[in-house]
Design a protein around this motif. Structure first.
Motif, PDB file in Angstrom:
ATOM      1  N   LYS A  34     -43.445  41.170 -36.302  1.00 27.81           N
ATOM      2  CA  LYS A  34     -42.363  41.126 -37.540  1.00 27.81           C
ATOM      3  C   LYS A  34     -41.073  40.234 -36.763  1.00 27.81           C
ATOM      4  O   LYS A  34     -40.840  40.482 -35.669  1.00 27.81           O
ATOM      5  CB  LYS A  34     -41.662  42.174 -37.928  1.00 27.81           C
ATOM      6  CG  LYS A  34     -42.824  43.166 -38.986  1.00 27.81           C
ATOM      7  CD  LYS A  34     -42.305  44.441 -39.488  1.00 27.81           C
ATOM      8  CE  LYS A  34     -43.386  44.907 -40.066  1.00 27.81           C
ATOM      9  NZ  LYS A  34     -43.017  46.368 -40.435  1.00 27.81           N
ATOM     10  N   SER A  35     -40.116  39.590 -37.560  1.00 27.65           N
ATOM     11  CA  SER A  35     -39.006  39.129 -36.807  1.00 27.65           C
ATOM     12  C   SER A  35     -38.150  40.008 -36.101  1.00 27.65           C
ATOM     13  O   SER A  35     -37.623  39.811 -34.981  1.00 27.65           O
ATOM     14  CB  SER A  35     -38.347  38.166 -37.994  1.00 27.65           C
ATOM     15  OG  SER A  35     -37.057  37.520 -37.565  1.00 27.65           O
ATOM     16  N   SER A  36     -37.989  41.051 -36.921  1.00 28.45           N
ATOM     17  CA  SER A  36     -37.183  42.048 -36.335  1.00 28.45           C
ATOM     18  C   SER A  36     -37.564  42.426 -35.051  1.00 28.45           C
ATOM     19  O   SER A  36     -36.773  43.018 -34.130  1.00 28.45           O
ATOM     20  CB  SER A  36     -36.985  43.374 -37.209  1.00 28.45           C
ATOM     21  OG  SER A  36     -38.333  43.839 -37.574  1.00 28.45           O
ATOM     22  N   GLU A  37     -39.103  42.678 -34.667  1.00 31.12           N
ATOM     23  CA  GLU A  37     -39.582  43.193 -33.497  1.00 31.12           C
ATOM     24  C   GLU A  37     -39.415  42.231 -32.548  1.00 31.12           C
ATOM     25  O   GLU A  37     -39.081  42.430 -31.249  1.00 31.12           O
ATOM     26  CB  GLU A  37     -41.143  43.528 -33.761  1.00 31.12           C
ATOM     27  CG  GLU A  37     -41.232  44.628 -34.749  1.00 31.12           C
ATOM     28  CD  GLU A  37     -42.625  44.707 -35.365  1.00 31.12           C
ATOM     29  OE1 GLU A  37     -43.180  45.905 -35.368  1.00 31.12           O
ATOM     30  OE2 GLU A  37     -43.536  43.706 -35.088  1.00 31.12           O
ATOM     31  N   HIS A  39     -37.059  40.114 -32.277  1.00 31.76           N
ATOM     32  CA  HIS A  39     -35.650  39.869 -31.832  1.00 31.76           C
ATOM     33  C   HIS A  39     -35.053  41.345 -31.190  1.00 31.76           C
ATOM     34  O   HIS A  39     -34.184  41.032 -30.508  1.00 31.76           O
ATOM     35  CB  HIS A  39     -34.663  39.710 -33.312  1.00 31.76           C
ATOM     36  CG  HIS A  39     -34.845  38.250 -33.582  1.00 31.76           C
ATOM     37  ND1 HIS A  39     -35.222  37.898 -34.828  1.00 31.76           N
ATOM     38  CD2 HIS A  39     -34.521  37.110 -32.844  1.00 31.76           C
ATOM     39  CE1 HIS A  39     -35.429  36.739 -34.913  1.00 31.76           C
ATOM     40  NE2 HIS A  39     -34.884  36.151 -33.799  1.00 31.76           N
ATOM     41  N   CYS A  40     -35.837  42.344 -31.371  1.00 36.15           N
ATOM     42  CA  CYS A  40     -35.647  43.563 -30.502  1.00 36.15           C
ATOM     43  C   CYS A  40     -36.047  43.124 -29.244  1.00 36.15           C
ATOM     44  O   CYS A  40     -35.223  43.599 -28.228  1.00 36.15           O
ATOM     45  CB  CYS A  40     -36.185  44.864 -31.245  1.00 36.15           C
ATOM     46  SG  CYS A  40     -36.051  46.419 -30.315  1.00 36.15           S
ATOM     47  N   TYR A  43     -33.540  40.990 -27.547  1.00 32.67           N
ATOM     48  CA  TYR A  43     -32.306  41.883 -27.275  1.00 32.67           C
ATOM     49  C   TYR A  43     -32.405  42.563 -25.999  1.00 32.67           C
ATOM     50  O   TYR A  43     -31.455  42.664 -25.056  1.00 32.67           O
ATOM     51  CB  TYR A  43     -31.767  42.701 -28.300  1.00 32.67           C
ATOM     52  CG  TYR A  43     -30.425  43.451 -28.122  1.00 32.67           C
ATOM     53  CD1 TYR A  43     -29.300  42.714 -28.699  1.00 32.67           C
ATOM     54  CD2 TYR A  43     -30.362  44.656 -27.325  1.00 32.67           C
ATOM     55  CE1 TYR A  43     -28.154  43.467 -28.293  1.00 32.67           C
ATOM     56  CE2 TYR A  43     -29.107  45.148 -27.303  1.00 32.67           C
ATOM     57  CZ  TYR A  43     -27.970  44.658 -27.779  1.00 32.67           C
ATOM     58  OH  TYR A  43     -26.861  45.328 -27.349  1.00 32.67           O
ATOM     59  N   PHE A  59     -28.072  44.784 -34.654  1.00 37.64           N
ATOM     60  CA  PHE A  59     -28.819  44.433 -35.920  1.00 37.64           C
ATOM     61  C   PHE A  59     -28.591  44.964 -37.089  1.00 37.64           C
ATOM     62  O   PHE A  59     -29.084  44.721 -38.249  1.00 37.64           O
ATOM     63  CB  PHE A  59     -30.437  44.759 -35.450  1.00 37.64           C
ATOM     64  CG  PHE A  59     -31.172  44.220 -34.552  1.00 37.64           C
ATOM     65  CD1 PHE A  59     -31.041  42.818 -34.378  1.00 37.64           C
ATOM     66  CD2 PHE A  59     -31.457  44.882 -33.262  1.00 37.64           C
ATOM     67  CE1 PHE A  59     -31.978  42.118 -33.305  1.00 37.64           C
ATOM     68  CE2 PHE A  59     -32.313  44.019 -32.296  1.00 37.64           C
ATOM     69  CZ  PHE A  59     -32.227  42.915 -32.311  1.00 37.64           C
ATOM     70  N   MET A  61     -28.704  47.893 -38.333  1.00 38.97           N
ATOM     71  CA  MET A  61     -29.759  48.794 -38.896  1.00 38.97           C
ATOM     72  C   MET A  61     -29.321  50.183 -38.403  1.00 38.97           C
ATOM     73  O   MET A  61     -28.481  50.491 -37.529  1.00 38.97           O
ATOM     74  CB  MET A  61     -31.001  48.403 -38.250  1.00 38.97           C
ATOM     75  CG  MET A  61     -31.399  47.063 -38.819  1.00 38.97           C
ATOM     76  SD  MET A  61     -33.052  46.545 -37.762  1.00 38.97           S
ATOM     77  CE  MET A  61     -34.217  47.552 -38.578  1.00 38.97           C
ATOM     78  N   ILE A  66     -34.444  51.883 -35.915  1.00 43.28           N
ATOM     79  CA  ILE A  66     -34.597  51.022 -34.587  1.00 43.28           C
ATOM     80  C   ILE A  66     -35.405  52.270 -33.929  1.00 43.28           C
ATOM     81  O   ILE A  66     -36.098  51.737 -33.077  1.00 43.28           O
ATOM     82  CB  ILE A  66     -33.144  51.125 -33.702  1.00 43.28           C
ATOM     83  CG1 ILE A  66     -32.301  49.656 -34.520  1.00 43.28           C
ATOM     84  CG2 ILE A  66     -33.360  50.573 -32.449  1.00 43.28           C
ATOM     85  CD1 ILE A  66     -32.854  48.424 -34.433  1.00 43.28           C
ATOM     86  N   MET A  69     -38.945  51.602 -35.016  1.00 41.05           N
ATOM     87  CA  MET A  69     -39.226  50.043 -34.132  1.00 41.05           C
ATOM     88  C   MET A  69     -39.752  50.355 -32.891  1.00 41.05           C
ATOM     89  O   MET A  69     -40.563  49.674 -32.562  1.00 41.05           O
ATOM     90  CB  MET A  69     -38.260  48.930 -34.596  1.00 41.05           C
ATOM     91  CG  MET A  69     -38.774  47.559 -34.129  1.00 41.05           C
ATOM     92  SD  MET A  69     -37.761  46.358 -34.509  1.00 41.05           S
ATOM     93  CE  MET A  69     -36.111  46.884 -35.285  1.00 41.05           C
TER      94      MET A  69
END
Length: 161
Positions: A34-37, A39-40, A43, A59, A61, A66, A69
């Protein structure tokens, strides 16, 4: 439409077009993520001593989201957790070799997209870039103040409960 609305609509349109143009290439190159993963992972690589709190703030969130994730990324062997000798309570994250592979794929894609868009930026003067950066910084600070004023970070924490 006034100039302020034109700027906001222009930013929104630019972002939507960037997402549209980059989406297929990102999804093909980073299948199963996933995009969030991604970007995590980015980071964590770029910020020393990343932890759940720092990631949640970055994020926008909840810490719970978090935490979920990072557990998934730990399980997949992309990140590992560690504690500092002077702070046994706090858990921090760093990338594993597998995580660095994903990070590098993502960075290479960003470089490719920057190269694609280079023609536009070559026509922009340093003064124009400085002006745009200044505007974005002012707008970001304004929105940060609004977030604090509206107490949105506390609302994020309350959603965890």
């Amino acid at each position: 439409m006034n100039k302020q609305e034109q700027v906001i609509m222009g930013f929104r349109d630019l972002l939507n077009k960037m997402i549209l143009i980059n989406k297929d290439k990102m999804e093909d190159s980073l299948k199963g993520f996933k995009s969030s993963e991604v970007h995590c992972i980015e980071y964590i690589e770029k910020n020393e001593d990343s932890n759940v709190t720092k990631l949640a703030e970055s994020f926008y969130m909840t810490r719970g989201a978090i935490s979920k994730m990072t557990k998934k990324l730990l399980k997949r062997g992309l990140i590992e957790s560690y504690r500092k000798s002077d702070n046994k309570k706090e858990i921090y994250f760093r990338l594993t070799e597998q995580g660095k592979v994903i990070y590098n794929i993502h960075e290479d894609l960003h470089k490719e997209f920057q190269e694609r868009d280079k023609a536009v930026f070559e026509k922009v003067t340093e003064e124009q870039l400085d002006s745009m950066i200044s505007f974005v910084d002012k707008y970001r600070k304004h929105l940060d103040a609004e977030i604090k004023k509206q107490d949105l970070d506390i609302k994020l924490d309350k959603r965890e409960s």
